[in-house]
Structure formats: C-alpha cells, structure tokens
Design a protein around this motif. Structure first.
Motif, PDB file in Angstrom:
ATOM      1  N   UNK A   1       0.814  -1.218   0.000  1.00 48.86           N
ATOM      2  CA  UNK A   1       0.000   0.000   0.000  1.00 48.86           C
ATOM      3  C   UNK A   1       0.848   1.269   0.000  1.00 48.86           C
ATOM      4  N   UNK A   2       2.028   1.213   0.606  1.00 50.64           N
ATOM      5  CA  UNK A   2       2.857   2.412   0.729  1.00 50.64           C
ATOM      6  C   UNK A   2       3.956   2.493  -0.324  1.00 50.64           C
ATOM      7  N   UNK A   3       4.147   1.417  -1.092  1.00 53.71           N
ATOM      8  CA  UNK A   3       5.137   1.476  -2.166  1.00 53.71           C
ATOM      9  C   UNK A   3       4.581   2.273  -3.328  1.00 53.71           C
ATOM     10  N   UNK A   4       5.370   3.147  -3.872  1.00 54.31           N
ATOM     11  CA  UNK A   4       5.049   3.853  -5.097  1.00 54.31           C
ATOM     12  C   UNK A   4       6.368   4.243  -5.753  1.00 54.31           C
ATOM     13  N   UNK A   5       6.321   4.609  -7.014  1.00 52.67           N
ATOM     14  CA  UNK A   5       7.526   5.055  -7.697  1.00 52.67           C
ATOM     15  C   UNK A   5       7.855   6.463  -7.217  1.00 52.67           C
ATOM     16  N   UNK A   6       8.884   6.552  -6.395  1.00 55.87           N
ATOM     17  CA  UNK A   6       9.272   7.826  -5.787  1.00 55.87           C
ATOM     18  C   UNK A   6      10.154   8.602  -6.763  1.00 55.87           C
ATOM     19  N   UNK A   7       9.801   9.866  -6.986  1.00 50.85           N
ATOM     20  CA  UNK A   7      10.538  10.681  -7.950  1.00 50.85           C
ATOM     21  C   UNK A   7      11.125  11.937  -7.324  1.00 50.85           C
ATOM     22  N   UNK A   8      11.248  11.924  -6.017  1.00 54.55           N
ATOM     23  CA  UNK A   8      11.969  12.981  -5.298  1.00 54.55           C
ATOM     24  C   UNK A   8      12.473  12.369  -4.002  1.00 54.55           C
ATOM     25  N   UNK A   9      13.796  12.297  -3.882  1.00 50.82           N
ATOM     26  CA  UNK A   9      14.427  11.687  -2.711  1.00 50.82           C
ATOM     27  C   UNK A   9      15.160  12.741  -1.890  1.00 50.82           C
ATOM     28  N   UNK A  10      15.338  12.462  -0.611  1.00 47.83           N
ATOM     29  CA  UNK A  10      16.185  13.311   0.226  1.00 47.83           C
ATOM     30  C   UNK A  10      17.650  12.913  -0.008  1.00 47.83           C
TER      31      UNK A  10
ATOM     32  N   UNK B   1      12.295   8.826   0.642  1.00 49.45           N
ATOM     33  CA  UNK B   1      11.423   9.755  -0.079  1.00 49.45           C
ATOM     34  C   UNK B   1      11.375  11.131   0.574  1.00 49.45           C
ATOM     35  N   UNK B   2      11.212  12.130  -0.268  1.00 52.29           N
ATOM     36  CA  UNK B   2      10.858  13.463   0.191  1.00 52.29           C
ATOM     37  C   UNK B   2       9.346  13.452   0.356  1.00 52.29           C
ATOM     38  N   UNK B   3       8.890  13.334   1.599  1.00 53.84           N
ATOM     39  CA  UNK B   3       7.464  13.132   1.860  1.00 53.84           C
ATOM     40  C   UNK B   3       6.609  14.320   1.459  1.00 53.84           C
ATOM     41  N   UNK B   4       7.210  15.500   1.319  1.00 49.25           N
ATOM     42  CA  UNK B   4       6.441  16.703   1.009  1.00 49.25           C
ATOM     43  C   UNK B   4       6.389  17.029  -0.473  1.00 49.25           C
ATOM     44  N   UNK B   5       7.156  16.331  -1.289  1.00 51.53           N
ATOM     45  CA  UNK B   5       7.210  16.643  -2.717  1.00 51.53           C
ATOM     46  C   UNK B   5       5.889  16.282  -3.393  1.00 51.53           C
ATOM     47  N   UNK B   6       5.277  17.200  -4.116  1.00 52.61           N
ATOM     48  CA  UNK B   6       4.006  16.904  -4.783  1.00 52.61           C
ATOM     49  C   UNK B   6       4.070  15.688  -5.700  1.00 52.61           C
ATOM     50  N   UNK B   7       5.229  15.461  -6.334  1.00 57.85           N
ATOM     51  CA  UNK B   7       5.357  14.337  -7.257  1.00 57.85           C
ATOM     52  C   UNK B   7       5.249  12.993  -6.553  1.00 57.85           C
TER      53      UNK B   7
END
Length: 223
Positions: free
Chosen positions: A8-17, A198-204
């Motif tokens: 449920x929480x996996x997604x393709x993350x496109x902005x990392x810290x 992940x950057x949790x705040x990134x809109x992407x």
C-alpha cells in the motif's frame, strides 16, 4: 510492517532526500530478495549497485548526451510495445498527465517537462542506483522472474523504511551505461532502480496513481 502495508505504501518515488543509505541495509534486502520466485530456480537477475563517484560519473556521461535528443537514444528492447493502445495506452498517458499536473507543469510547457524528464537520469536525487541486466538468451519467463525479484526488493525496501523507483528510462541510454558500468556484452541491460528515502512533502510523491478496477483485469469462472 505487514506485506499489505508495504504494498500500500510502495510507489515510484521521484523525489528523494539526500539522506545516505547504509550498505548493510541494502545488502540485507538483496540477500532476502534471493528468495524471490524463479522458474526452475534459474535466478536470472543480475545487478550493479552504484553510489558516490561512479554514480555521479554515469549521471555526467548521460547529461552530455541529453542535448542530442532522440539521436542519442539506443534501447536494447522496446520499452513500450509499438502497438500499445486502448486502455493500456490511456493508463500510460494518464499517469504522466497526473504527475505533471501535481507539479503544476502545463502540457504546453515543453521545456519544463523536458527538464523534469532529465531528472530520471539523476535517479531523482536518490543516493543509490541499481542497474539490472540478464543474459540475452533469457526469454519471457525469465524476464517475469526478474520482475518478481524487483518487486520483492521494492517491498523489502519499504520494510526498511526505504523507497525506490524502477526506471526503464535508463534503457534508452544503454550504450552510455555500458561505457561507464561493467555489464557483460552477452547480457541485455534492462533498467535502473533508484533507492533512497522519499521526500514526503514533494508533490510528485503524493498525487493519486489510478489503478484499473478489478473487473477490467480479472475474470471469475466456477466461483
């Protein structure tokens, strides 16, 4: 974390810290992922793990090719089937439009869209990049095994609090990848996978990714 929570929480993350990733964690994930399903126990997956200077050198090499546009692209396979149409093409087009809308990038803003696309080849800021390859003679069943292995890796990363983005986009620059990374000549280069936090705040990373309803994909007989 339960498997259902990881899914449920996996997604393709496109902005990392820029938080570093401990090699010991990645090693643990990859060791556990060796239990992924594999027909005949062939285990056809192979990968190179990059970070630091080698990764940055690859980024710089591809950045030098990016201004050449399509002339620099040489994937070793069709990333999408040329015949893709109907609902399949609609889903592909739709997720891209939803992503750009989440970032406020208009459809007519080609320059900004291209600038964002170039972020693929910086692994979206992730500190680790995995490059996946397999012998050229492997067939569709073995490629299926590689997909199951990659999914296993991604779910185990979630269990560790990490995130990922599988990136077939890297296949477009296969010659440049081979120039910078030791991939056997008798292997086909498949894809990359960005790994990090992940950057949790990134809109992407927060727009809803639509999935088809179950009845579009599944038929029930005898139930």
């Amino acid at each position: 974390m339960k498997v259902s929570e990881a899914i449920a929480t996996r997604r393709s993350i496109r902005a990392f810290t820029d938080q570093p990733v401990d090699r010991a964690i990645v090693t643990r994930v990859l060791e556990q992922a060796q239990r992924a399903p594999s027909g005949g126990n062939v285990q056809p997956w192979n990968a190179v793990m990059l970070t630091g200077e080698p990764m940055q050198a690859l980024f710089a090499r591809v950045a030098g090719e990016f201004p050449k546009g399509r002339a620099a692209l040489a994937p070793e396979y069709n990333i999408y089937p040329p015949e893709l149409d109907g609902a399949y093409e609609a889903r592909r087009f739709g997720v891209g439009e939803d992503m750009y809308a989440a970032m406020g990038i208009a459809r007519e803003d080609k320059a900004q869209r291209l600038q964002w696309f170039a972020r693929n080849f910086q692994a979206f800021g992730a500190p680790v990049l995995m490059l996946v390859h397999t012998p050229k003679y492997m067939g569709p069943p073995q490629w299926s095994d590689i997909g199951m292995w990659m999914q296993t890796v991604m779910l185990l990363l979630r269990e560790e609090g990490l995130d990922s983005c599988p990136q077939e986009a890297w296949a477009a620059y296969s010659p440049q990848v081979r120039e910078m990374v030791d991939i056997p000549e008798d292997h086909i280069f498949f894809c990359g996978m960005a790994i990090g936090y992940r950057d949790a705040d990134a809109p992407v990373n927060n727009f809803p990714v639509k999935r088809a309803p179950l009845d579009e994909a599944i038929r029930w007989d005898g139930f």
